[in-house]
Design a protein around this motif. Sequence first.
Motif: not given
Length: 74
Positions: A15, A18, A52, A55, A62-63, A65
Amino acid sequence: MKTRLVSAPVRMASAVECLRWRQETSGTLQQMLRGLNEAKRQDAWKEIELELKKLEGPDGFESPCELIVAAGVK
């Protein structure tokens, strides 16, 4: 024209990675936070990081989308 929904999850090592990517590339987030003073801006980034981290899993971050892919002929 044809459209198709494609799963395209964002996968990164963590995270924090990210968050760094979002801080460097997201003009939209930068613009939304622009009106805050520095302390409140830092608080907002900390809150984003906490969200974040929800996740993160054993294989990293991993998000979800989805992209809409469209194709047509003129």
